[in-house]
Design a protein around this motif. Sequence first.
Motif, PDB file in Angstrom:
ATOM      1  N   ILE A 170       0.901  -0.934   0.101  1.00 47.34           N
ATOM      2  CA  ILE A 170       0.119   0.147  -0.354  1.00 47.34           C
ATOM      3  C   ILE A 170       0.886   1.690   0.112  1.00 47.34           C
ATOM      4  CG2 ILE A 170      -1.389   1.051   1.190  1.00 47.34           C
ATOM      5  CD1 ILE A 170      -2.776  -1.274   2.136  1.00 47.34           C
ATOM      6  N   GLU A 171       1.962   1.941   0.860  1.00 47.60           N
ATOM      7  CA  GLU A 171       2.847   2.142   0.876  1.00 47.60           C
ATOM      8  C   GLU A 171       3.415   2.748  -0.569  1.00 47.60           C
ATOM      9  OE1 GLU A 171       5.688   1.881   4.326  1.00 47.60           O
ATOM     10  OE2 GLU A 171       3.869   1.629   5.337  1.00 47.60           O
ATOM     11  N   ALA A 172       3.880   1.910  -1.088  1.00 50.23           N
ATOM     12  CA  ALA A 172       4.441   1.850  -2.751  1.00 50.23           C
ATOM     13  C   ALA A 172       3.606   2.624  -3.451  1.00 50.23           C
ATOM     14  CB  ALA A 172       4.542   0.664  -3.175  1.00 50.23           C
ATOM     15  N   GLN A 173       2.753   2.705  -3.832  1.00 49.05           N
ATOM     16  CA  GLN A 173       1.660   3.379  -4.170  1.00 49.05           C
ATOM     17  C   GLN A 173       1.896   4.709  -4.402  1.00 49.05           C
ATOM     18  OE1 GLN A 173      -3.051   2.268  -3.916  1.00 49.05           O
ATOM     19  NE2 GLN A 173      -2.166   2.498  -2.052  1.00 49.05           N
ATOM     20  N   ASP A 174       1.883   5.555  -5.767  1.00 46.71           N
ATOM     21  CA  ASP A 174       1.712   7.065  -5.657  1.00 46.71           C
ATOM     22  C   ASP A 174       0.758   7.334  -6.130  1.00 46.71           C
ATOM     23  OD1 ASP A 174       2.682   6.349  -8.257  1.00 46.71           O
ATOM     24  OD2 ASP A 174       4.592   6.571  -8.567  1.00 46.71           O
ATOM     25  N   LEU A 175       1.135   8.428  -7.505  1.00 46.11           N
ATOM     26  CA  LEU A 175       0.260   9.622  -8.225  1.00 46.11           C
ATOM     27  C   LEU A 175      -0.320   8.816  -9.225  1.00 46.11           C
ATOM     28  CD1 LEU A 175       1.260  12.584  -8.056  1.00 46.11           C
ATOM     29  CD2 LEU A 175      -0.911  11.435  -6.934  1.00 46.11           C
ATOM     30  N   LEU A 176       0.308   7.327  -9.548  1.00 47.77           N
ATOM     31  CA  LEU A 176       0.297   6.730 -10.692  1.00 47.77           C
ATOM     32  C   LEU A 176      -0.183   5.075 -10.526  1.00 47.77           C
ATOM     33  CD1 LEU A 176       2.800   8.476 -13.649  1.00 47.77           C
ATOM     34  CD2 LEU A 176       0.046   9.277 -13.305  1.00 47.77           C
ATOM     35  N   ARG A 177      -0.113   4.749  -9.382  1.00 42.74           N
ATOM     36  CA  ARG A 177       0.289   3.472  -9.942  1.00 42.74           C
ATOM     37  C   ARG A 177      -0.402   3.193  -8.251  1.00 42.74           C
ATOM     38  NH1 ARG A 177       6.816   3.499 -10.467  1.00 42.74           N
ATOM     39  NH2 ARG A 177       7.151   4.487  -8.533  1.00 42.74           N
ATOM     40  N   PHE A 178      -1.337   2.588  -8.284  1.00 43.61           N
ATOM     41  CA  PHE A 178      -2.157   1.388  -7.079  1.00 43.61           C
ATOM     42  C   PHE A 178      -2.340   0.560  -7.576  1.00 43.61           C
ATOM     43  CE2 PHE A 178      -4.349   5.681  -9.507  1.00 43.61           C
ATOM     44  CZ  PHE A 178      -3.574   6.618  -8.561  1.00 43.61           C
ATOM     45  N   LEU A 179      -2.500  -0.261  -6.042  1.00 43.93           N
ATOM     46  CA  LEU A 179      -2.651  -1.460  -5.474  1.00 43.93           C
ATOM     47  C   LEU A 179      -4.465  -1.972  -5.690  1.00 43.93           C
ATOM     48  CD1 LEU A 179      -1.415  -3.972  -4.167  1.00 43.93           C
ATOM     49  CD2 LEU A 179      -2.008  -3.553  -2.303  1.00 43.93           C
ATOM     50  N   GLU A 180      -3.780  -2.948  -6.758  1.00 42.84           N
ATOM     51  CA  GLU A 180      -5.542  -3.609  -7.059  1.00 42.84           C
ATOM     52  C   GLU A 180      -5.589  -4.326  -6.855  1.00 42.84           C
ATOM     53  OE1 GLU A 180      -7.364  -1.177 -10.570  1.00 42.84           O
ATOM     54  OE2 GLU A 180      -5.831   0.006 -10.475  1.00 42.84           O
ATOM     55  N   ARG A 181      -7.180  -4.726  -6.405  1.00 44.70           N
ATOM     56  CA  ARG A 181      -7.233  -6.664  -6.909  1.00 44.70           C
ATOM     57  C   ARG A 181      -8.197  -6.458  -8.176  1.00 44.70           C
ATOM     58  NH1 ARG A 181     -12.644  -7.693  -4.973  1.00 44.70           N
ATOM     59  NH2 ARG A 181     -12.758  -6.029  -3.647  1.00 44.70           N
ATOM     60  N   ASP A 182      -7.908  -7.525  -8.437  1.00 44.95           N
ATOM     61  CA  ASP A 182      -8.150  -8.195  -9.945  1.00 44.95           C
ATOM     62  C   ASP A 182      -9.424  -9.226  -9.330  1.00 44.95           C
ATOM     63  OD1 ASP A 182      -8.638  -9.662 -12.115  1.00 44.95           O
ATOM     64  OD2 ASP A 182      -7.402 -10.083 -12.825  1.00 44.95           O
ATOM     65  N   MET A 183     -10.581  -8.882 -10.004  1.00 41.10           N
ATOM     66  CA  MET A 183     -11.885  -8.283  -8.974  1.00 41.10           C
ATOM     67  C   MET A 183     -12.599 -10.005  -9.916  1.00 41.10           C
ATOM     68  SD  MET A 183     -14.112  -4.679  -8.820  1.00 41.10           S
ATOM     69  CE  MET A 183     -13.905  -4.631 -10.288  1.00 41.10           C
ATOM     70  N   PHE A 184     -12.188  -9.768 -11.242  1.00 42.13           N
ATOM     71  CA  PHE A 184     -12.172 -11.256 -12.164  1.00 42.13           C
ATOM     72  C   PHE A 184     -10.750 -12.231 -11.888  1.00 42.13           C
ATOM     73  CE2 PHE A 184     -12.975  -7.923 -14.299  1.00 42.13           C
ATOM     74  CZ  PHE A 184     -14.735  -7.799 -14.440  1.00 42.13           C
ATOM     75  N   PHE A 185     -10.439 -12.570 -10.736  1.00 40.70           N
ATOM     76  CA  PHE A 185      -9.423 -13.843 -10.675  1.00 40.70           C
ATOM     77  C   PHE A 185     -10.265 -14.696  -9.792  1.00 40.70           C
ATOM     78  CE2 PHE A 185      -6.857 -15.673  -7.997  1.00 40.70           C
ATOM     79  CZ  PHE A 185      -5.797 -16.415  -8.684  1.00 40.70           C
ATOM     80  N   LEU A 186     -10.347 -15.709  -9.902  1.00 38.77           N
ATOM     81  CA  LEU A 186     -10.971 -16.955  -9.683  1.00 38.77           C
ATOM     82  C   LEU A 186      -9.753 -18.041  -9.800  1.00 38.77           C
ATOM     83  CD1 LEU A 186     -12.915 -18.615  -7.985  1.00 38.77           C
ATOM     84  CD2 LEU A 186     -14.245 -18.964 -10.018  1.00 38.77           C
ATOM     85  N   GLY A 187      -8.862 -18.166  -8.966  1.00 40.70           N
ATOM     86  CA  GLY A 187      -8.061 -19.488  -8.894  1.00 40.70           C
ATOM     87  C   GLY A 187      -8.471 -20.745  -8.480  1.00 40.70           C
ATOM     88  N   LYS A 188      -7.879 -21.126  -9.445  1.00 39.70           N
ATOM     89  CA  LYS A 188      -8.478 -23.106 -10.052  1.00 39.70           C
ATOM     90  C   LYS A 188      -6.826 -24.255  -9.768  1.00 39.70           C
ATOM     91  CE  LYS A 188     -10.993 -21.397 -13.988  1.00 39.70           C
ATOM     92  NZ  LYS A 188     -10.653 -21.034 -15.511  1.00 39.70           N
ATOM     93  N   TYR A 189      -5.973 -23.589  -9.382  1.00 39.49           N
ATOM     94  CA  TYR A 189      -4.938 -24.657  -9.545  1.00 39.49           C
ATOM     95  C   TYR A 189      -4.108 -24.207  -8.071  1.00 39.49           C
ATOM     96  CZ  TYR A 189      -6.445 -25.055 -14.337  1.00 39.49           C
ATOM     97  OH  TYR A 189      -7.027 -24.878 -15.318  1.00 39.49           O
ATOM     98  N   PRO A 190      -3.409 -25.118  -7.077  1.00 32.37           N
ATOM     99  CA  PRO A 190      -2.812 -25.351  -6.173  1.00 32.37           C
ATOM    100  C   PRO A 190      -1.281 -24.297  -6.749  1.00 32.37           C
ATOM    101  CG  PRO A 190      -2.816 -27.881  -6.346  1.00 32.37           C
ATOM    102  CD  PRO A 190      -3.666 -26.251  -8.145  1.00 32.37           C
ATOM    103  N   LEU A 191      -0.873 -23.005  -5.666  1.00 34.35           N
ATOM    104  CA  LEU A 191       0.107 -21.827  -5.813  1.00 34.35           C
ATOM    105  C   LEU A 191       1.195 -22.928  -6.514  1.00 34.35           C
ATOM    106  CD1 LEU A 191       0.496 -19.093  -5.282  1.00 34.35           C
ATOM    107  CD2 LEU A 191       1.456 -20.407  -3.052  1.00 34.35           C
ATOM    108  N   SER A 192       1.486 -24.326  -6.308  1.00 32.84           N
ATOM    109  CA  SER A 192       3.118 -24.309  -6.727  1.00 32.84           C
ATOM    110  C   SER A 192       2.117 -24.847  -8.461  1.00 32.84           C
ATOM    111  CB  SER A 192       3.151 -25.956  -6.200  1.00 32.84           C
ATOM    112  OG  SER A 192       1.965 -26.628  -6.509  1.00 32.84           O
ATOM    113  N   VAL A 193       1.052 -24.576  -9.100  1.00 31.71           N
ATOM    114  CA  VAL A 193       0.961 -25.068 -10.400  1.00 31.71           C
ATOM    115  C   VAL A 193       1.217 -23.502 -10.616  1.00 31.71           C
ATOM    116  CG1 VAL A 193      -0.299 -25.410 -12.531  1.00 31.71           C
ATOM    117  CG2 VAL A 193      -0.584 -27.207 -10.110  1.00 31.71           C
ATOM    118  N   TYR A 194       0.870 -22.338 -10.623  1.00 31.10           N
ATOM    119  CA  TYR A 194       0.716 -20.856 -11.591  1.00 31.10           C
ATOM    120  C   TYR A 194       2.583 -20.445 -10.656  1.00 31.10           C
ATOM    121  CZ  TYR A 194      -4.278 -20.172 -10.247  1.00 31.10           C
ATOM    122  OH  TYR A 194      -5.271 -20.578 -10.782  1.00 31.10           O
ATOM    123  N   ALA A 195       2.752 -21.316  -9.821  1.00 30.32           N
ATOM    124  CA  ALA A 195       4.313 -21.091  -9.559  1.00 30.32           C
ATOM    125  C   ALA A 195       5.076 -21.604 -10.736  1.00 30.32           C
ATOM    126  CB  ALA A 195       4.864 -21.378  -7.932  1.00 30.32           C
TER     127      ALA A 195
END
Length: 126
Positions: free
Chosen positions: A75-100
């Motif tokens: 959150i602290e890394a945000q500035d006037l142009l960069r915002f921390l956001e949540r991908d509202m369309f993301f739905l995890g389907k696989y274990p973290l190891s698969v994405y990694a």
Amino acid sequence: MELFTEAQFEQLIKNGRDRNPNKDQIPVVKLFMSFTACSWLISELDPEDPDIAFGLCDLGMGFPEIGYVSISELIEAQDLLRFLERDMFFLGKYPLSVYAKFAHQLEHIETDDDAGLRRIKNAPRP
């Protein structure tokens, strides 16, 4: 926008309470920093300190890695142009190891290539 819905927060805390050393949780939320290549797939929050998240972290330099991240530092890394956001369309389907594994091949987190992720998930283990 809030970073986590109430249901996501509850699931992240529940996942954080799981003390199984072999756990491989499905990511609950995808965060990204707008106008950058930075993204995070978060699978759990520390129940003792919910500012500490665990997941797949990609700072956009070609070396995604699994580890811990401080939500307040993001959150602290945000500035006037960069915002921390949540991908509202993301739905995890696989274990973290698969994405990694897929992220290591591509040198960045990819969540929309379902065929590639399935191929990683179903690949024989050496």
